[in-house]
Design an enzyme around this catalytic site. Structure first.
Site, PDB file in Angstrom:
ATOM      1  N   GLY A  36      -3.764  10.487  -9.649  1.00  0.00           N
ATOM      2  CA  GLY A  36      -2.494   9.871  -9.264  1.00  0.00           C
ATOM      3  C   GLY A  36      -2.439   8.407  -9.712  1.00  0.00           C
ATOM      4  CG  HIS A  37      -5.165   5.434  -8.061  1.00  0.00           C
ATOM      5  ND1 HIS A  37      -6.122   6.148  -7.370  1.00  0.00           N
ATOM      6  CD2 HIS A  37      -4.583   4.607  -7.164  1.00  0.00           C
ATOM      7  CE1 HIS A  37      -6.121   5.761  -6.110  1.00  0.00           C
ATOM      8  NE2 HIS A  37      -5.203   4.837  -5.951  1.00  0.00           N
ATOM      9  CD  GLN A  61      -3.604  -1.980   2.824  1.00  0.00           C
ATOM     10  OE1 GLN A  61      -3.342  -2.872   2.032  1.00  0.00           O
ATOM     11  NE2 GLN A  61      -3.325  -0.723   2.561  1.00  0.00           N
ATOM     12  CE  LYS A 149      -1.122   9.824  -1.233  1.00  0.00           C
ATOM     13  NZ  LYS A 149      -1.487   9.188   0.056  1.00  0.00           N
ATOM     14  CD  GLN A 153       1.859   0.828  -0.194  1.00  0.00           C
ATOM     15  OE1 GLN A 153       1.016   0.594   0.659  1.00  0.00           O
ATOM     16  NE2 GLN A 153       1.538   1.315  -1.378  1.00  0.00           N
ATOM     17  CG  MET A 184      -4.064  14.176  -6.579  1.00  0.00           C
ATOM     18  SD  MET A 184      -4.697  13.745  -8.180  1.00  0.00           S
ATOM     19  CE  MET A 184      -4.754  15.386  -8.903  1.00  0.00           C
ATOM     20  CB  SER A 185      -4.870  11.000  -0.600  1.00  0.00           C
ATOM     21  OG  SER A 185      -5.454  10.064   0.278  1.00  0.00           O
ATOM     22  CB  SER A 186      -8.758   7.303  -2.072  1.00  0.00           C
ATOM     23  OG  SER A 186      -8.124   6.782  -3.217  1.00  0.00           O
TER      24      SER A 186
END
Ligand code: PAF
Length: 282
Positions: A36-37, A61, A149, A153, A184-186
């Site tokens: 994704g990045h 954050q 996603k 933000q 997708m996400s870390s």
């Protein structure tokens, strides 16, 4: 590819580029890069002459009980990936360099940050806005690219940039998904094999709602129930943090889906909180 950790060096390099008449794109990240990045880098690469990527797990954050300490990190791998995707400069500062001990200035967009993720992560968007405003001040990019996603933000950063006249074009890019539909996400690396196997049910629930809207259902309460019942059946180990129907820009709740509406969800699988969303077209 240049790797910098010092704020003055970053500012100097970006100033040099601007003096040469070159445009600069920025993709802020917290690292542990995934496809994704990389899709954001590829897109940003085509928008400006130089591409800067920041890799910084921003402490401000994260709430006191969140995953700051265990947030996944792998800078050497990230650097390889960034190099392979045409990044010109990676900025990877230490937390102490980004925030002076007497740091006292915060950027906040409370109106847009109260609901959705802001409700269960108080202070989160204040930390995001503050670090992104600092990055904008250092890099002074022409354009900055973020993933959809994190829709809330993206909306908040767009409003911050507009309201403060920061002169940066904010570009949002579609959610990048695993082949089975999981966004997708870390944080996906935290999932157990069982949780990972069932997690695509979140996306399926969103699609189910989209189908119902296309079929003429406009009642947000009924549609919300449909999403929750789907998860209860397909992902019984999940706890829905929220599943909210909101105006896509104002992020205000809507009761009827009779205009483009964002369905944004956050779901806990064990201690892992996954977010996803869908823009419902009527
Ligand atoms: O989306 C993220 O990874 C972070 O919130 C961001 C924008 C890099 C700010 O720390």
């Amino acid at each position: 590819m240049n790797l910098l950790a010092d704020l003055a060096d970053l500012r100097q390099q970006c100033q040099t580029w601007r003096a040469q008449g070159l445009t600069v794109a920025l993709v802020p990240t917290m690292g542990f890069l995934h496809a994704g990045h990389l899709s954001l880098f590829d897109h940003a690469r085509g928008l400006a002459d130089r591409l800067v990527v920041s890799i910084f797990v921003n402490p401000t954050q994260f709430g006191p009980n969140e995953d700051l300490d265990r947030y996944p990190r792998d800078l050497p791998r990230d650097l390889e990936l960034a190099r392979a995707h045409g990044v010109d400069l990676v900025f990877a500062p230490e937390a102490g360099a980004m925030y002076a001990p007497d740091h006292a200035t915060w950027v906040d967009v409370p109106e847009l940050g109260r609901g959705l993720c802001g409700a269960s992560r108080p202070g989160h968007f204040r930390g995001v806005c503050t670090v992104v405003a600092k990055l904008f001040g250092l890099v002074r990019p022409d354009v900055a690219v973020f993933g959809e996603k994190d829709w809330q933000q993206l909306a908040i950063l767009g409003r911050m940039t507009r309201d403060l006249e920061l002169g940066v074009t904010i570009v949002g890019r579609p959610i990048f998904r695993e082949p089975d539909g999981l966004a997708m996400s870390s944080r996906n690396v935290y999932l157990t094999p069982d949780e990972r196997a069932s997690a695509p049910a979140i996306r399926q629930g969103l699609l189910l709602v989209q189908q119902a809207v296309r079929g003429g259902e406009v009642d947000a309460a009924k549609l919300g129930l449909m999403f929750r019942s789907h998860l209860a059946e397909k992902l019984p180990m999940a706890r829905v943090d929220y599943a909210d129907f909101v105006h896509p820009e104002a992020l205000t709740p809507v009761a009827r889906v009779d205009a483009p509406t964002l369905l944004a969800v956050a779901v806990f699988l064990g201690s892992v909180r996954l977010i996803d969303n869908i823009l419902l077209e009527v």
